[in-house]
Scaffold this active site. Sequence first.
Site, PDB file in Angstrom:
ATOM      1  N   ASN A 126       8.218   4.950   4.678  1.00 46.70           N
ATOM      2  CA  ASN A 126       7.284   3.860   4.935  1.00 46.70           C
ATOM      3  C   ASN A 126       6.339   4.155   6.091  1.00 46.70           C
ATOM      4  OD1 ASN A 126       6.320   0.976   5.118  1.00 46.70           O
ATOM      5  ND2 ASN A 126       7.541   1.046   6.998  1.00 46.70           N
ATOM      6  N   TYR A 194      -7.062   8.696   5.334  1.00 46.32           N
ATOM      7  CA  TYR A 194      -5.883   7.930   4.925  1.00 46.32           C
ATOM      8  C   TYR A 194      -5.689   8.000   3.416  1.00 46.32           C
ATOM      9  CZ  TYR A 194      -2.922   3.797   4.153  1.00 46.32           C
ATOM     10  OH  TYR A 194      -1.928   2.935   3.763  1.00 46.32           O
ATOM     11  N   LYS A 198      -2.575   9.905   1.374  1.00 42.84           N
ATOM     12  CA  LYS A 198      -1.649   9.122   0.552  1.00 42.84           C
ATOM     13  C   LYS A 198      -1.668   9.582  -0.912  1.00 42.84           C
ATOM     14  CE  LYS A 198       0.455   6.138   3.220  1.00 42.84           C
ATOM     15  NZ  LYS A 198       1.929   6.051   3.286  1.00 42.84           N
ATOM     16  N   VAL A 225      -0.417  -6.477   2.857  1.00 43.33           N
ATOM     17  CA  VAL A 225       0.435  -7.252   3.754  1.00 43.33           C
ATOM     18  C   VAL A 225      -0.211  -7.245   5.129  1.00 43.33           C
ATOM     19  CG1 VAL A 225       2.740  -7.424   4.768  1.00 43.33           C
ATOM     20  CG2 VAL A 225       2.464  -6.576   2.425  1.00 43.33           C
ATOM     21  N   THR A 227      -0.538  -6.526   8.554  1.00 45.23           N
ATOM     22  CA  THR A 227       0.092  -5.699   9.586  1.00 45.23           C
ATOM     23  C   THR A 227      -0.985  -5.245  10.563  1.00 45.23           C
ATOM     24  OG1 THR A 227      -0.246  -3.519   8.553  1.00 45.23           O
ATOM     25  CG2 THR A 227       1.665  -4.812   7.798  1.00 45.23           C
TER      26      THR A 227
END
Length: 301
Positions: A126, A194, A198, A225, A227
């Site tokens: 994660n 990024y 990924k 989400v 964050t």
Amino acid sequence: MENLPTDHFVTSLQFTKHVHQDVYPSIDPSNPELSLAGKVAIITGASRGIGAKGLAPAFARAGAKAIVLVATNAEKLAAVEASLKSTNPNVQVLSVATNIADANSVADLFAKVKANFGHADILVNNAAVLNNGSGDMHKEDPEQWWQNFEVNTKGAFLLAHSFINALPSPSTPATIINLVTAAAWMVFPSMSGYSISKLATLQLTAHLAAGYPSLTAIALHPGLVDTDMTLDEFKRFDLDSPELVGGLTVWLSSEKARFLTGRVVVSHWDVDDLVERKDEIVAGKLLQIDLTGMFGKGQFE
């Protein structure tokens, strides 16, 4: 993106009839069918965000034998460890401050896992960074851009490498879940480092599944989400709960999800709908990265 509806990234990626943005009965970690009794799980990025609020509590509620919390900040890990003990007093918790981009640090992590538990059964990759500069690739600082790969790609590889080597044998059944992003297959020029890092992690998942038939390896896009990694332009879409990701990750760690190995799953998708489409998904080689086009010499003959 200011004109898009707030559920755009749910409906535009919809693959199942039903979609969710919060935990639901089929992925409730307290469901006895999803019990992780006797299992040892390693969760990286466990000191904050999805790791602390979604993944770690879900694995504790699922009755895991032990949870290994991994992040760089030991103090924050200690706080998460304390909260897990209140969730499930019986769970064993081992917190290990680790730099996942450093091979020696990862080796030290797995030495501690071996000393305490022998080996782990589940690895949840994660931990991630989102290092964006100006957004224009020609203006990016190369070292900052590459740091995405050091953590998101190299880190995921080092953990998977050590995880498999720590198993009694490479054919031992186990699970690796790599958190990725829809930006891995979509194009957002302002997030190139990024996104591409990924994408590499997504393909790492496919290679793990192909190379180790006893291993269940799944790439999970957690949705959006709220964050501290969320970019400003995405904040109004951040309506997915960390509990959704936690519950789904527990479900993905069960035998029910075995048919999804080597594939990417989006957190919104209803797991019962996915199971109904199992044969179609497997036979059609769906939910995998491929090159679109007509190929083969025969088309020109």
